[in-house]
Design a protein around this motif. Sequence first.
Motif, PDB file in Angstrom:
ATOM      1  N   ALA A  31       0.842  -1.204   0.000  1.00  0.00           N
ATOM      2  CA  ALA A  31       0.000   0.000   0.000  1.00  0.00           C
ATOM      3  C   ALA A  31       0.874   1.250   0.000  1.00  0.00           C
ATOM      4  N   LYS A  32       0.278   2.373  -0.325  1.00  0.00           N
ATOM      5  CA  LYS A  32       0.961   3.648  -0.167  1.00  0.00           C
ATOM      6  C   LYS A  32       0.473   4.281   1.128  1.00  0.00           C
ATOM      7  N   VAL A  33       1.153   5.341   1.560  1.00  0.00           N
ATOM      8  CA  VAL A  33       0.770   6.008   2.802  1.00  0.00           C
ATOM      9  C   VAL A  33       0.527   7.497   2.576  1.00  0.00           C
ATOM     10  N   THR A  34      -0.360   8.023   3.389  1.00  0.00           N
ATOM     11  CA  THR A  34      -0.588   9.456   3.499  1.00  0.00           C
ATOM     12  C   THR A  34      -0.329   9.774   4.966  1.00  0.00           C
ATOM     13  N   VAL A  35       0.756  10.500   5.237  1.00  0.00           N
ATOM     14  CA  VAL A  35       1.112  10.825   6.614  1.00  0.00           C
ATOM     15  C   VAL A  35       0.610  12.232   6.913  1.00  0.00           C
ATOM     16  N   LEU A  36      -0.115  12.367   8.010  1.00  0.00           N
ATOM     17  CA  LEU A  36      -0.769  13.619   8.369  1.00  0.00           C
ATOM     18  C   LEU A  36      -0.365  14.082   9.755  1.00  0.00           C
ATOM     19  N   ALA A  98     -10.005  16.736  11.099  1.00  0.00           N
ATOM     20  CA  ALA A  98      -8.998  16.889  10.044  1.00  0.00           C
ATOM     21  C   ALA A  98      -8.469  15.531   9.601  1.00  0.00           C
ATOM     22  N   ILE A  99      -8.326  14.608  10.541  1.00  0.00           N
ATOM     23  CA  ILE A  99      -7.862  13.254  10.203  1.00  0.00           C
ATOM     24  C   ILE A  99      -8.892  12.567   9.307  1.00  0.00           C
ATOM     25  N   ILE A 100     -10.143  12.614   9.706  1.00  0.00           N
ATOM     26  CA  ILE A 100     -11.208  11.979   8.916  1.00  0.00           C
ATOM     27  C   ILE A 100     -11.345  12.644   7.556  1.00  0.00           C
TER      28      ILE A 100
END
Length: 145
Positions: A31-36, A98-100
């Motif tokens: 998978a790829k990631v989106t880091v927040l 913001a996370i959602i």
Amino acid sequence: MYTNILIATDGSKLAENAVRHGIALAQRIGAKVTVLTVEPPFHMFTTDTQMLEDTQAQYKVRITEHAGKTLAAAAHAAQAAGVAGITVGVEHEHPYQAIIDTAEANACDLIVMASHGRNGIAAILLGSETIKVLTHSTIPVLVHR
């Protein structure tokens, strides 16, 4: 199963462990990631002692530096693991929202986050962002202890 994992971090030690876990999971399943990372906006009246000591301009510089360091460390870890992804830094009154919102906007199908971030009175007064994400998200959430 999962193709884009959102990893939420506040830069704390516990969150760093969750970042490593999320990246390892992404690597294992391809998978790829989106880091927040989410920083709260400046408030004149607050329980955050650092915010009380800063001017609005000083606060903005400090949170920008903190977010930059936090996201750079996560991006480096993902790159070292061979995991593709992006980093996102936002300022928002409600970190859980913001996370959602970021997970939905980036078509993430899993959220990975630490079990808690804030300590002391802030955690008592503001509640757990993790609990709020668990309560309000329609996307599956993996909580790393």
